[in-house]
Design a protein around this motif. Structure first.
Motif, mmCIF file in Angstrom:
data_model
loop_
_atom_site.group_PDB
_atom_site.id
_atom_site.type_symbol
_atom_site.label_atom_id
_atom_site.label_comp_id
_atom_site.label_asym_id
_atom_site.label_seq_id
_atom_site.Cartn_x
_atom_site.Cartn_y
_atom_site.Cartn_z
ATOM 1 N N THR A 102 0.860 -1.177 0.000
ATOM 2 C CA THR A 102 0.000 0.000 0.000
ATOM 3 C C THR A 102 0.896 1.225 0.000
ATOM 4 O O THR A 102 1.779 1.371 0.840
ATOM 5 C CB THR A 102 -0.912 0.026 1.242
ATOM 6 N N LEU A 103 0.654 2.107 -0.975
ATOM 7 C CA LEU A 103 1.470 3.318 -1.116
ATOM 8 C C LEU A 103 0.789 4.495 -0.436
ATOM 9 O O LEU A 103 -0.429 4.644 -0.498
ATOM 10 C CB LEU A 103 1.693 3.641 -2.597
ATOM 11 N N ASP A 104 1.594 5.299 0.176
ATOM 12 C CA ASP A 104 1.100 6.514 0.833
ATOM 13 C C ASP A 104 1.183 7.653 -0.180
ATOM 14 O O ASP A 104 1.995 8.557 -0.069
ATOM 15 C CB ASP A 104 1.952 6.805 2.072
ATOM 16 N N ASP A 105 0.309 7.567 -1.199
ATOM 17 C CA ASP A 105 0.347 8.558 -2.274
ATOM 18 C C ASP A 105 -0.946 9.361 -2.354
ATOM 19 O O ASP A 105 -1.282 9.929 -3.380
ATOM 20 C CB ASP A 105 0.619 7.874 -3.610
ATOM 21 N N GLY A 106 -1.709 9.372 -1.274
ATOM 22 C CA GLY A 106 -2.971 10.102 -1.256
ATOM 23 C C GLY A 106 -4.130 9.221 -1.656
ATOM 24 O O GLY A 106 -5.202 9.272 -1.079
ATOM 25 N N ALA A 107 -3.930 8.347 -2.666
ATOM 26 C CA ALA A 107 -4.993 7.450 -3.128
ATOM 27 C C ALA A 107 -4.938 6.103 -2.419
ATOM 28 O O ALA A 107 -5.804 5.268 -2.639
ATOM 29 C CB ALA A 107 -4.882 7.247 -4.631
ATOM 30 N N GLN A 108 -3.934 5.911 -1.586
ATOM 31 C CA GLN A 108 -3.720 4.627 -0.904
ATOM 32 C C GLN A 108 -3.745 3.465 -1.901
ATOM 33 O O GLN A 108 -4.423 2.460 -1.700
ATOM 34 C CB GLN A 108 -4.769 4.419 0.200
ATOM 35 N N GLN A 109 -2.988 3.628 -2.968
ATOM 36 C CA GLN A 109 -2.923 2.635 -4.037
ATOM 37 C C GLN A 109 -2.263 1.354 -3.513
ATOM 38 O O GLN A 109 -1.266 1.396 -2.789
ATOM 39 C CB GLN A 109 -2.120 3.213 -5.206
ATOM 40 N N THR A 110 -2.815 0.191 -3.903
ATOM 41 C CA THR A 110 -2.242 -1.101 -3.512
ATOM 42 C C THR A 110 -1.662 -1.784 -4.742
ATOM 43 O O THR A 110 -2.325 -1.884 -5.772
ATOM 44 C CB THR A 110 -3.303 -2.008 -2.866
ATOM 45 N N SER A 143 3.457 2.629 2.709
ATOM 46 C CA SER A 143 2.842 2.798 4.029
ATOM 47 C C SER A 143 2.536 1.466 4.702
ATOM 48 O O SER A 143 2.487 1.383 5.923
ATOM 49 C CB SER A 143 1.561 3.628 3.925
ATOM 50 N N ASN A 144 2.343 0.385 3.906
ATOM 51 C CA ASN A 144 2.018 -0.901 4.502
ATOM 52 C C ASN A 144 2.430 -2.035 3.576
ATOM 53 O O ASN A 144 2.274 -1.940 2.359
ATOM 54 C CB ASN A 144 0.513 -0.980 4.787
#
Length: 195
Positions: A31-39, A124-125
């Motif tokens: 999970t990316l901390d890019d505002g969209a919480q893209q997985t 982020s995760n």
């Protein structure tokens, strides 16, 4: 001892096949901390780069083990043990503490951001799927098959079946007269049928 050979071959083939299948499956969800919480899904081949080639090697070892002679049985058993140790060690490291570096290629492809520190700041995760555990179990099976091969290889029967041996090799007398084909067979063995 034919059953011992079959068990070793099948176990190596199974472990290699599971490794190859696992290399195409998702190992890590990032999970990316890019505002969209893209997985993003990270396949096993990217999480553990040695997985695919070593799994293919295990498949080849299993297939070749069914036809090799006594010396190569021990060599293949040792190689199978080494493959299981390498892939197993990498998988255990992944299960113990998933490194961000295992996801770097996938994150870079998706975002264009490279470098371990930059990727770590963006992630982020990380969550593991069951596939690393399945792969580790396959490596345990491969190691067991390799050890079993090393222990039992001496008692295995030879690779050539009786139907492919000549009457002389089989130690049986066919009871028929010597014909032209037998003369060619004699020449092939280095015997002169005219002498």
């Amino acid at each position: 001892m034919r059953r011992a050979r079959s068990m070793s071959v099948l176990a190596m083939l199974l472990a290699g096949a599971i490794g190859v299948i696992s290399s195409t499956q998702t190992w890590i969800d990032v999970t990316l901390d890019d505002g969209a919480q893209q997985t993003l899904a990270v396949p096993g081949a990217e999480a553990l780069p040695v997985l695919t080639p070593l799994s293919l090697a295990a498949l080849a070892l299993g297939a070749a083990l069914s036809i090799v002679g006594p010396v190569l049985r021990y060599v293949f058993g040792a190689l199978g043990l080494a493959i299981a140790a390498l892939v197993g060690f990498g998988t255990v490291q992944m299960l113990a503490a998933t490194p961000v570096s295992a996801t770097a290629a996938t994150v870079t492809d998706a975002t264009g951001i490279s470098g371990t520190d930059a990727v770590a700041a963006l992630v982020s995760n990380l969550s593991l799927t069951p596939w690393p555990a399945v792969t580790l179990l396959a490596q345990v099976v491969l190691a067991a098959a390799a050890v079993f091969t090393l222990i039992t290889a001496r008692g295995w029967t030879s690779g050539a079946s009786r139907k492919y041996r000549t009457a002389t090799e089989a130690g049986a007398d066919s009871g028929r007269p010597h014909d032209a084909i037998d003369s060619w067979d004699d020449l092939s063995r280095g015997d002169d049928p005219t002498a």
